[in-house]
Scaffold this active site. Sequence first.
Site, PDB file in Angstrom:
ATOM      1  N   ARG A   1       0.892  -1.172   0.000  1.00  0.00           N
ATOM      2  CA  ARG A   1       0.000   0.000   0.000  1.00  0.00           C
ATOM      3  C   ARG A   1       0.923   1.212   0.000  1.00  0.00           C
ATOM      4  NH1 ARG A   1      -2.363   4.256   0.238  1.00  0.00           N
ATOM      5  NH2 ARG A   1      -4.478   4.616   1.013  1.00  0.00           N
TER       6      ARG A   1
ATOM      7  N   GLU B   1     -11.214   5.351  -4.912  1.00  0.00           N
ATOM      8  CA  GLU B   1     -11.592   3.941  -4.947  1.00  0.00           C
ATOM      9  C   GLU B   1     -11.959   3.558  -6.384  1.00  0.00           C
ATOM     10  OE1 GLU B   1     -11.494   1.776  -2.334  1.00  0.00           O
ATOM     11  OE2 GLU B   1     -10.608   3.417  -1.197  1.00  0.00           O
TER      12      GLU B   1
ATOM     13  N   ARG C   1      -0.766  -5.530   4.806  1.00  0.00           N
ATOM     14  CA  ARG C   1      -0.023  -5.035   3.649  1.00  0.00           C
ATOM     15  C   ARG C   1       1.193  -4.237   4.119  1.00  0.00           C
ATOM     16  NH1 ARG C   1      -4.934  -1.836   0.844  1.00  0.00           N
ATOM     17  NH2 ARG C   1      -4.778  -0.876   2.901  1.00  0.00           N
TER      18      ARG C   1
END
Length: 198
Positions: A59, A67, A101
């Site tokens: 990330r 999004e 992540r």
Amino acid sequence: MFTPMFKRYLLLFLVILATACNNNPKEADNKDYIYKVVGVKDGDTMVLLSPDNIQTTVRLAEVDCPEKSQAFGQAAKQFTSDLCFGKQVKLIANTQDRYGRTVGQVELSDGTNVNYALVKNGYAWQYRAYSKSEQLQSLEEQARQGHLGLWQDNNPTPPWEFRKEGKAQRATNKDAKPKKAKRHYKKRKSKYHDTTSF
């Protein structure tokens, strides 16, 4: 010229010095970790493959792209893919997020910082909850003034607000959904009766 005892101490000192130099934590921290970009999940999330074939989901730190279901979400994903898919990159990892992540900066071999390039070209906001970078702030302001990427919209919705609205909407829908009444079933008597007695 030198006594055998002195030679032993000198040798021991050199061995300790060499070991200390090889185990310098600052050197280990500055080591370049080169990966290949093998997947782009969205504008700010990618999958990297290490030289020993281990995949890592990354990330991008300090930035937040729209999004995928938002305006410019697919454009941000395409920008990231065009910029670095299939290329060798350097990962400068900061931490891990709650989804497991790796969170960090990603740089191309020519020194281009992918995180900063997204903001500069109008495909991401500086994620101010996690970033105090004046450089990112300046890049976002320039992209706004130039109406680049998502800044073509007059009032784009930041992704953190979009996610919050989506979460609230799902909660409202869940509460508004009528609950199904429970059915009560009667037991049926079997038409076959055991008439055998012992």
